[in-house]
Design an enzyme around this catalytic site. Structure first.
Site, PDB file in Angstrom:
ATOM      1  N   TYR A  48      -5.544  10.923   4.567  1.00 18.23           N
ATOM      2  CA  TYR A  48      -4.195  11.167   4.082  1.00 18.23           C
ATOM      3  C   TYR A  48      -4.225  11.999   2.794  1.00 18.23           C
ATOM      4  CZ  TYR A  48      -3.267   7.809   7.737  1.00 18.23           C
ATOM      5  OH  TYR A  48      -3.228   7.179   8.956  1.00 18.23           O
ATOM      6  N   GLY A  50      -9.135  -6.853   9.245  1.00 15.90           N
ATOM      7  CA  GLY A  50      -8.028  -6.138   9.843  1.00 15.90           C
ATOM      8  C   GLY A  50      -7.576  -6.714  11.165  1.00 15.90           C
ATOM      9  N   ARG A  51      -8.224  -6.298  12.252  1.00 15.16           N
ATOM     10  CA  ARG A  51      -7.798  -6.752  13.577  1.00 15.16           C
ATOM     11  C   ARG A  51      -7.832  -8.265  13.713  1.00 15.16           C
ATOM     12  NH1 ARG A  51      -9.772  -2.652  18.350  1.00 15.16           N
ATOM     13  NH2 ARG A  51      -9.079  -0.711  17.388  1.00 15.16           N
ATOM     14  N   ARG A  62      -7.641   2.500  -2.546  1.00 16.91           N
ATOM     15  CA  ARG A  62      -8.525   2.438  -1.382  1.00 16.91           C
ATOM     16  C   ARG A  62      -9.153   3.806  -1.152  1.00 16.91           C
ATOM     17  NH1 ARG A  62      -7.795   1.499   5.086  1.00 16.91           N
ATOM     18  NH2 ARG A  62      -9.428  -0.049   5.307  1.00 16.91           N
ATOM     19  N   GLN A 102       0.839  -1.198   0.000  1.00 13.39           N
ATOM     20  CA  GLN A 102       0.000   0.000   0.000  1.00 13.39           C
ATOM     21  C   GLN A 102       0.876   1.251   0.000  1.00 13.39           C
ATOM     22  OE1 GLN A 102      -2.163   1.771   3.395  1.00 13.39           O
ATOM     23  NE2 GLN A 102      -4.027   1.162   2.332  1.00 13.39           N
TER      24      GLN A 102
END
Length: 361
Positions: free
Chosen positions: A179, A310-311, A226, A98
């Site tokens: 971002y 994810g987690r 993304r 990424q």
């Protein structure tokens, strides 16, 4: 009905199932941005997820936002990521690096060069950021000139080429989570008066230039992006008409025929349905705080083609086996998310025959 256990073709890859590993910042790189000594083991442990999307990786020095985040803009970075790619491939997985330019979501204390952050406009996000000295307010960034914007697009292009040189199967452009790319989309972060600000076509221009440059460099079938429509991370406010921005952006991105679109979905179901209709390619949908037993629901409903986790991936190197067997997941230890060594990184336990037998008994 399609399920998470059906195979799927993504770009140049044929995947055995429709799970994937979401990008997860771990802040364990060396000071120069080279992936840390345990990175290859960490990613290889999770190779059964099929498609692994790495943590956010800066395409340039000015792209760094967090301490000890990895880069992909030097030969040392290429060598470090090559070890990761080889380890993942040896276990049968695929790796997308990424590319994340943090933009204003940075602090001079978090970067080796100590420079002021860059952004669309000189507007501080009014948030705090973790630094080696603790949580500190994010300072006012410096607005990028048009010449610097072109150079930043070139940074993404070069980073993508270096990712492929390192053995990655492709790259995911990070256009989400507050971002740099999302900063261009948001009126409260982008007040430019040139052709990168104001109208929707102008605000999506930078995202499109990056996506076009990267896909031209390494191939559209190795390029993904993304997005996080409506996200307020990093002090972002896209306004009440943000859906119009994303409908237009996704429509333009669809013309590039990228490997996939990855949505961090915040709950706008109407917009998700519209994006599904606009984007005819592979769509990854990651719902915020989705319970593990609901991970395949969007695929079954036809709203997504893949389900990144994810987690659950962070805390369960054998997440695929646990899901298939209906076994419980390890809980993620938030205290070891960022920085440190093996603890909370490569030492999460796997299922064993005795684990399962004990639960059955």
């Amino acid at each position: 009905m399609t399920t998470i256990w059906d195979p799927v073709r993504v770009g140049r890859m044929t995947l055995k199932h429709r799970l994937a590993m979401s990008p997860l910042t771990r802040s364990r790189a060396l000071a120069d941005g080279t992936p840390g000594p345990l990175a290859a083991e960490y990613y290889a442990q999770r190779a059964s997820l099929g498609l692994l999307i790495t943590e956010g990786t800066q395409p340039s020095e000015d792209g760094q936002g967090f301490p000890n985040s990895p880069g992909i803009h030097t030969e040392a970075h290429v060598a470090g990521w090559r070890k990761v790619a080889e380890a993942v491939h040896a276990k049968g997985g695929h790796l997308f690096i990424q590319l994340m330019h943090a933009g204003r979501t940075s602090h001079p204390a978090n970067t080796p060069h100590g420079r002021q952050a860059v952004a669309p406009s000189a507007i501080a996000p009014n948030v705090e950021l973790y630094t080696p000295s603790g949580m500190l307010p994010v300072p006012v960034p410096r607005a990028l000139t048009q010449v610097e914007l072109l150079a930043t697009v070139s940074d993404f292009r070069r980073a993508a080429a270096m990712a492929v040189e390192a053995g990655a199967d492709g790259v995911e452009i990070h256009g989400a989570n507050g971002y740099l790319i999302q900063q261009f989309l948001a009126p409260n972060a982008n007040t430019r008066m040139d052709n990168y600000g104001g109208s929707i076509p102008n605000r999506i221009r930078f995202a499109m230039e990056v996506a076009a440059a990267v896909s031209a460099e390494i191939g559209a079938d190795r390029t993904a992006i993304r997005l996080s429509p409506g996200s307020r991370l990093g002090g972002i406010d896209e306004g009440e008409h943000y859906g119009d921005v994303y409908r237009h952006l996704v429509g333009e991105l669809a013309k590039l025929d990228l490997a996939y679109l990855h949505l961090a979905h915040g709950g706008d179901e109407s917009l998700l349905k519209d994006i599904r209709a606009i984007w005819r390619g592979i769509l990854l949908v990651n719902r915020i705080n989705r319970p593990i037993d609901a991970v395949g629901k969007d695929i079954e409903a036809g709203l997504a083609d893949m389900a990144p986790i994810g987690r659950w991936a962070l805390a369960n190197p054998d997440a695929v086996d646990r899901l298939r067997a209906g076994e419980p997941m390890n809980e993620a230890d938030q205290g070891t998310f960022y920085g440190g060594g093996a603890e909370g990184y490569t030492d999460y336990p796997r299922l064993t025959t005795s684990n399962v037998a004990a639960r059955v008994a």
